[in-house]
Every structure is written in structure tokens, then in C-alpha cells.
Design a protein around this motif. Structure first.
Motif, mmCIF file in Angstrom:
data_model
loop_
_atom_site.group_PDB
_atom_site.id
_atom_site.type_symbol
_atom_site.label_atom_id
_atom_site.label_comp_id
_atom_site.label_asym_id
_atom_site.label_seq_id
_atom_site.Cartn_x
_atom_site.Cartn_y
_atom_site.Cartn_z
ATOM 1 N N LYS A 232 0.919 -1.284 0.148
ATOM 2 C CA LYS A 232 0.057 0.070 -0.033
ATOM 3 C C LYS A 232 0.994 1.264 0.049
ATOM 4 O O LYS A 232 1.905 1.300 0.776
ATOM 5 C CB LYS A 232 -0.874 0.160 1.196
ATOM 6 C CG LYS A 232 -1.613 1.310 1.161
ATOM 7 C CD LYS A 232 -2.711 1.452 2.608
ATOM 8 C CE LYS A 232 -3.692 0.369 2.793
ATOM 9 N NZ LYS A 232 -4.371 0.529 3.813
ATOM 10 N N VAL A 233 0.714 2.166 -0.991
ATOM 11 C CA VAL A 233 1.415 3.234 -1.097
ATOM 12 C C VAL A 233 0.733 4.446 -1.167
ATOM 13 O O VAL A 233 -0.280 4.741 -1.697
ATOM 14 C CB VAL A 233 2.365 3.060 -2.568
ATOM 15 C CG1 VAL A 233 3.422 4.117 -2.621
ATOM 16 C CG2 VAL A 233 2.933 1.726 -2.716
ATOM 17 N N ASP A 234 1.190 5.472 -0.562
ATOM 18 C CA ASP A 234 0.654 6.715 -0.598
ATOM 19 C C ASP A 234 0.867 7.485 -1.875
ATOM 20 O O ASP A 234 1.869 7.591 -2.508
ATOM 21 C CB ASP A 234 1.610 7.942 0.564
ATOM 22 C CG ASP A 234 0.706 9.150 0.646
ATOM 23 O OD1 ASP A 234 0.902 10.051 -0.217
ATOM 24 O OD2 ASP A 234 -0.246 9.167 1.688
ATOM 25 N N LEU A 238 4.735 8.871 -2.228
ATOM 26 C CA LEU A 238 5.447 7.708 -2.694
ATOM 27 C C LEU A 238 5.892 6.672 -1.492
ATOM 28 O O LEU A 238 6.550 5.972 -1.803
ATOM 29 C CB LEU A 238 6.173 8.029 -3.955
ATOM 30 C CG LEU A 238 5.666 8.644 -5.295
ATOM 31 C CD1 LEU A 238 6.705 8.718 -6.152
ATOM 32 C CD2 LEU A 238 4.327 8.054 -5.698
ATOM 33 N N GLU A 239 5.340 7.172 -0.361
ATOM 34 C CA GLU A 239 5.847 6.176 0.695
ATOM 35 C C GLU A 239 5.062 5.037 0.851
ATOM 36 O O GLU A 239 3.992 4.808 0.681
ATOM 37 C CB GLU A 239 5.563 7.048 1.823
ATOM 38 C CG GLU A 239 6.038 6.168 3.395
ATOM 39 C CD GLU A 239 5.704 6.833 4.469
ATOM 40 O OE1 GLU A 239 5.661 6.191 5.594
ATOM 41 O OE2 GLU A 239 5.266 8.146 4.267
ATOM 42 N N ILE A 240 5.845 3.900 1.074
ATOM 43 C CA ILE A 240 5.398 2.378 1.041
ATOM 44 C C ILE A 240 4.873 2.310 2.419
ATOM 45 O O ILE A 240 5.632 2.304 3.225
ATOM 46 C CB ILE A 240 6.179 1.405 0.574
ATOM 47 C CG1 ILE A 240 6.807 1.599 -0.847
ATOM 48 C CG2 ILE A 240 5.691 -0.048 0.765
ATOM 49 C CD1 ILE A 240 7.862 0.406 -1.120
ATOM 50 N N GLU A 241 3.612 2.576 2.869
ATOM 51 C CA GLU A 241 3.115 2.548 4.226
ATOM 52 C C GLU A 241 2.766 0.972 4.822
ATOM 53 O O GLU A 241 3.155 1.018 6.012
ATOM 54 C CB GLU A 241 1.738 3.355 4.030
ATOM 55 C CG GLU A 241 1.723 4.742 3.540
ATOM 56 C CD GLU A 241 0.653 5.415 3.711
ATOM 57 O OE1 GLU A 241 0.667 6.580 3.945
ATOM 58 O OE2 GLU A 241 -0.606 4.680 3.765
ATOM 59 N N GLU A 242 2.444 0.334 3.777
ATOM 60 C CA GLU A 242 2.225 -1.197 4.231
ATOM 61 C C GLU A 242 2.675 -2.200 3.242
ATOM 62 O O GLU A 242 2.804 -1.884 2.261
ATOM 63 C CB GLU A 242 0.727 -1.544 4.612
ATOM 64 C CG GLU A 242 0.059 -0.775 5.480
ATOM 65 C CD GLU A 242 -1.296 -1.201 5.662
ATOM 66 O OE1 GLU A 242 -1.581 -2.128 5.279
ATOM 67 O OE2 GLU A 242 -2.018 -0.338 6.003
ATOM 68 N N ARG A 243 3.156 -3.326 3.806
ATOM 69 C CA ARG A 243 3.982 -4.316 2.854
ATOM 70 C C ARG A 243 3.598 -5.391 3.510
ATOM 71 O O ARG A 243 3.717 -5.733 4.628
ATOM 72 C CB ARG A 243 5.201 -4.153 2.435
ATOM 73 C CG ARG A 243 6.133 -4.403 3.639
ATOM 74 C CD ARG A 243 7.660 -4.370 3.159
ATOM 75 N NE ARG A 243 8.092 -2.709 3.027
ATOM 76 C CZ ARG A 243 8.713 -2.453 1.987
ATOM 77 N NH1 ARG A 243 9.193 -2.798 0.765
ATOM 78 N NH2 ARG A 243 9.150 -0.892 1.965
#
Length: 356
Positions: A232-234, A238-243
Motif C-alpha cells: 500500500k503506497v501513498d 510515494l511512501e510504502i506505508e504497508e507491505r
């Protein structure tokens, strides 16, 4: 005589009712500057010509004349499956009109010249004028002109699979005719593939992009046959918030011995590592945002990463369509009505919490 075959470069979104939604969207993506594998499209007229000129539509109508089954009754599903098998055999064994066969083969030979691969492996993909995900069928790694002709007929025959027959019966539509287009699309030598949404499909948050992927070809993810990695990316930062990295124990690959696509065990060393690097995730998000901007609404996109190119040229899109659930609703983003710059400023001024 009506034109019935097109290079993807010749079509765009306005061709939806001519070549089917998938082919029209692929052409639109190409015109928008997105990387789409080379290919061509058979329009609905091609289906119409085949079904009528060969007489197979009339034969199917005669075959179904005394057919009785209740599409609302699960117990009658077996009846639809039985007639489906017989009708599909009828369609696939009917020779293609000679002029159509020659043109399909000519386009395939030109495609081989474009790609420099002899023979070029292609996918034959269904393209209905109305989107019915999963209803019709796709065939992968088709090689050679004769096989392309056969697999085009197999895609057409998938309009007579049991679920399609049942769907038409429930709507009181003719069972013997359901014109669709066919995309003949060069296969990408996929390292990994999957789907991405330009909103969070769990809550409709349009400030996020959600990517799901696995090793190999994307059909394993689209069909739900594997438990994919999820990112999940903002959209703004462009920050990867969840992986979420899954144990990916199988992939969909071409078996050289059996000469067909199969599910096979993923090598142990790949099973629990991400199928995408952070750089690939970010580049995919950039492409997703551009696609959403181009089409003007949230998108459901099928993507693949080629082994043969460097990032970002390695990213190919093989499908794009409007997201079908939240995209139809008036949904306010989780960030409310804040300007994107305001969100970035808030992120920049929020103290960082360091985990020990």
C-alpha cells in the motif's frame, strides 16, 4: 466489407463497441504513451463473420432448440456444462473462413517481424464490449500462425462456457450468439506480475495505490490461485506505508517439456522474499497515477515486469479498466479535502518515532 482486424495502435477508447473493451483500452494506453506489448485486435465483426459464414451459429441454434434448463437452479448447472462441452467442440472444430485465416496469419507474421522473435509467443485474450472479468477465457504462450488461429477460435468458443450460457439464460439473451473481440498480445518475459488499484479497494481511499503481485505471470494473481505480496503506497509522497510479503509457493510458468502453461513450485529461495523491489513499487505507482489521470477515474490495472528491460522500461500494462466497486461511489479520501501540498507539509513537520 466491414474492417474486422486492427493493430492496437489503430484503436482507442472510442472503439469499445468495435473491438471490445480490453482491446480498446489497450489501444488507448498505447496512444497515451504507456508501455503495452505489441499486438493486434480482432473485432466483434470477426466473431460475427465466423459464426454466420460457417453456419455454426445456425447449427448451435438447432442444437439448443429442445434444450431446457433453469439458470436459477444450481442443480441444472450440469446440464449447462454438458451442452457447453458439445458446443465448444463444434466451434473449435469448424474451419475458419479461408480469407480470415490468411489475414490472421499475415498479422501474426508481421507481429513476429516487429518483435524479432520467430515464432513470437502471444496471448489470445477475450474482449467483450461490456466488462465481464473472468467470464471468458485467455490462452497464454501461443506460438505459430496455425496455433494463433486455433486459439482465437478457442476464445470465441469460451462464449459458450457454462458460466456464459447461464449468465445469458438468466438475462433471457440468445444462447447461440455473444460477439466478443480478441486481443492477440505479445507475451512479456515476466519476472513478476499482478494487479494494482489506484485506490484502496478495502475502503475506497483514493489517496492510496494498492499493488498485489507474485513471481511469474499475472494469471496466478488475477485468478486467486496464489497468495500475493501486497503493497500500500501513498499517492502523494510515494511512501510504502504497508507491505505484506506472502509465502509464494507456486507460480504460473511455461513448461518446456509439456509445452503448456502450468502451476509449478517456486524455488525455495524466492518464496518468502518480495516479488518487487521498492524501486519497482514506486515506478508502478507512478504509472498507475498516470493511467488514472489519463482515463479520469480510479483504475484496476494488470501489470508485469519484464526480465528483458531495465526499470522503468521493464513495466508493461496488459489491462486497464475502471475500478468496479468504489470507483462508482462518491467516496471522500481519508485525507479529506486537504491539498496534497498540505499533506506533504504535515508529514514533513511530524516528529519521527524511532523504534528501539
Amino acid at each position: 466489407m466491414d474492417k474486422w482486424i486492427y493493430w492496437l495502435e489503430e484503436v482507442d477508447a472510442s472503439f469499445n463497441d468495435i473491438v471490445g473493451k480490453k482491446c480498446a483500452n489497450l489501444g488507448e494506453l498505447k496512444k497515451g504513451g504507456f508501455r503495452v506489448p505489441p499486438g493486434y485486435a480482432l473485432g466483434l465483426v470477426a466473431y460475427d463473420r465466423f459464426m454466420k459464414e460457417t453456419g455454426v451459429m445456425e447449427r448451435i441454434r438447432d442444437f439448443l432448440r429442445d434444450f431446457k434448463a433453469d439458470p436459477q437452479n444450481p442443480g441444472d448447472t450440469i446440464k449447462f456444462e454438458e451442452v457447453s462441452s458439445l458446443i465448444r467442440k463444434m466451434v473449435e472444430e469448424t474451419p475458419m473462413p479461408k480469407d480470415m485465416e490468411e489475414v490472421i496469419k499475415e498479422y501474426y507474421e508481421k507481429l513476429c517481424e516487429k518483435t524479432g522473435l520467430f515464432p513470437t509467443p502471444v496471448a489470445t485474450r477475450s474482449a467483450g464490449p461490456v466488462s465481464h472479468p473472468g467470464q471468458y477465457e485467455t490462452y497464454l504462450n501461443v506460438k505459430g500462425a496455425d496455433q494463433v488461429v486455433l486459439n482465437v477460435k478457442k476464445v470465441w468458443s469460451s462464449t459458450f462456457n457454462a458460466r456464459s450460457l447461464i449468465a445469458r439464460a438468466r438475462l433471457n439473451l440468445p444462447l447461440e450468439y455473444d460477439p466478443i473481440g480478441v486481443a492477440v498480445l505479445t507475451m512479456v518475459n515476466a519476472k513478476s506480475a499482478g494487479v494494482m488499484f489506484t485506490l484502496d479497494p478495502s475502503n475506497g481511499d483514493i489517496s492510496k495505490v494498492v499493488i498485489e503481485g507474485s513471481w511469474g505471470y499475472g494469471e496466478a494473481v488475477v485468478s486467486g490461485s496464489v497468495n500475493p505480496d501486497r503493497f500500500k503506497v501513498d499517492k502523494v509522497t510515494l511512501e510504502i506505508e504497508e507491505r505484506r510479503i506472502s509465502n509464494k509457493d507456486q507460480w504460473y510458468v511455461f513448461d518446456e517439456v509439456q509445452e503448456k502453461m502450468v502451476y509449478a513450485p517456486v524455488p525455495e529461495e524466492l518464496r518468502e522474499i518480495p516479488c518487487l523491489t521498492d524501486e519497482e513499487v514506486v515506478e508502478l505507482v507512478k504509472v498507475a497515477k498516470e493511467a488514472e489521470r489519463h482515463f479520469g477515474c480510479p483504475q484496476d490495472i494488470e501489470w508485469c515486469i519484464s526480465k528483458d528491460y531495465s526499470l522503468p522500461e521493464s513495466i508493461f500494462l496488459v489491462q486497464a479498466r475502471p475500478e468496479s466497486v468504489w470507483g462508482k461511489k462518491e467516496k471522500q479520501t481519508v485525507i479529506g479535502k486537504k491539498d496534497p501540498f498540505e499533506l506533504v507539509l504535515k508529514r514533513a513537520t511530524t516528529p519521527i518515532r524511532i523504534r528501539s
